[in-house]
Scaffold this motif. Structure first.
Motif, short mmCIF file in Angstrom:
data_model
loop_
_atom_site.label_atom_id
_atom_site.label_comp_id
_atom_site.label_asym_id
_atom_site.label_seq_id
_atom_site.Cartn_x
_atom_site.Cartn_y
_atom_site.Cartn_z
N HIS A 42 0.85 -1.19 0.00
CA HIS A 42 0.00 0.00 0.00
C HIS A 42 0.88 1.24 0.00
O HIS A 42 1.94 1.26 0.64
CB HIS A 42 -0.90 0.02 1.23
N VAL A 49 -8.16 4.76 -0.39
CA VAL A 49 -8.26 3.51 -1.14
C VAL A 49 -7.67 2.35 -0.33
O VAL A 49 -8.25 1.26 -0.26
CB VAL A 49 -7.56 3.63 -2.51
N CYS A 50 -6.52 2.60 0.30
CA CYS A 50 -5.87 1.55 1.10
C CYS A 50 -6.75 1.10 2.26
O CYS A 50 -6.79 -0.09 2.61
CB CYS A 50 -4.53 2.06 1.65
N THR A 52 -10.03 1.00 2.36
CA THR A 52 -11.07 0.08 1.87
C THR A 52 -10.48 -1.28 1.53
O THR A 52 -11.12 -2.31 1.74
CB THR A 52 -11.76 0.66 0.61
N GLU A 53 -9.26 -1.30 1.00
CA GLU A 53 -8.64 -2.58 0.62
C GLU A 53 -8.34 -3.44 1.83
O GLU A 53 -8.67 -4.64 1.86
CB GLU A 53 -7.35 -2.32 -0.14
N ARG A 135 0.51 -0.49 -5.74
CA ARG A 135 -0.28 -1.58 -5.17
C ARG A 135 0.14 -2.89 -5.83
O ARG A 135 -0.33 -3.23 -6.91
CB ARG A 135 -1.77 -1.33 -5.40
N SER A 155 -3.78 4.76 -7.74
CA SER A 155 -5.13 5.31 -7.88
C SER A 155 -6.23 4.25 -7.97
O SER A 155 -7.41 4.56 -7.88
CB SER A 155 -5.21 6.19 -9.13
N THR A 156 -5.84 2.97 -8.13
CA THR A 156 -6.82 1.92 -8.42
C THR A 156 -6.83 0.85 -7.35
O THR A 156 -5.82 0.17 -7.13
CB THR A 156 -6.52 1.28 -9.80
N GLY A 157 -7.99 0.67 -6.71
CA GLY A 157 -8.13 -0.38 -5.72
C GLY A 157 -8.21 -1.75 -6.36
O GLY A 157 -8.66 -1.91 -7.50
#
Length: 222
Positions: A42, A49-50, A52-53, A135, A155-157
């Motif tokens: 991360h 975003v991190c 939520t992941e 990521r 920028s992308t989960g």
């Protein structure tokens, strides 16, 4: 520094390292201890975003446990920051993060596993400073070999279902000697590899559906 990064090819041994984590100090190879594992990175603590992941991965702990897969995260911050962030994750995502998170403020593991984007490398060369981590996901098997990598921009989960799906595919392939088609999920038909004759496949699996001489399906259950 980029010139001395190891080549993390599929099938290569996952590089070993020692690090501080939220579960104490670890030696990575000893921590693996003959298990499947996923290592995922991360960019930073307290990022949306991190958060939520990590919450999503934490909720799937039972699914990873069923597959005998250990989880370990990495974030480019100090250990104390991780502890505070985990409290936020548990609150926001209504979960309980139980896997360790590596403290990698000096980017030691990030460099070792090439978790750096080319944009950041170019920026470092011009301006100096320190790079963000991207990521990354590494699936590692019981022989410590890297079996799959996924690289996402900051920028992308990620998609946790895809991580589980590819682990199912790898474990099924290792156990049954088959390969899996596009969008395959556990329980669906698998493909007999070209190295196995149709006759031998029928002896091993029973029913084999031959669509083309090179495209043959069977089912091995879950």
């Amino acid at each position: 520094m980029a010139s001395i990064l190891p080549r993390l090819r599929l099938g290569s041994i996952a590089p070993n390292f020692q690090a501080k984590t939220t579960h104490g100090d670890i030696d990575f190879h000893k921590w693996l201890n003959g298990s499947w594992a996923i290592l995922f990175s991360h960019p930073a603590d307290f990022t949306p975003v991190c958060t939520t992941e990590l919450g999503a991965f934490a909720k799937l702990k039972d699914e990873f446990d069923k597959r005998g897969v250990k989880m370990i995260g990495l974030s480019a911050n100090e250990l104390g920051s991780h502890d505070q962030w985990i409290s936020d994750i548990n609150e926001v995502c209504s979960t309980n993060v139980q896997f360790p998170i590596i403290a990698d403020a000096d980017r030691k593991v990030a460099w070792l596993y090439d978790m750096i984007s080319q944009d950041d490398l170019d920026k470092l060369a011009k301006e100096g400073g320190i790079a963000f981590t991207i990521r990354s996901v590494y699936v590692i098997d019981p022989d410590k070999k890297i079996r799959l990598t996924m690289l996402y921009p900051a920028s992308t989960g990620r998609n946790t279902a895809e991580v589980l799906r590819v682990i199912d595919s790898l474990q099924t392939g290792d156990k049954e000697g088959v390969v899996t088609p596009i969008d395959w999920t556990a329980g669906q038909d698998v493909i007999v590899p070209p190295s196995v004759s149709t006759e031998d496949a029928r002896k091993k699996f029973g029913e084999v559906k031959e669509v083309k001489p090179y495209l043959r399906f069977t089912n091995v259950g879950k």
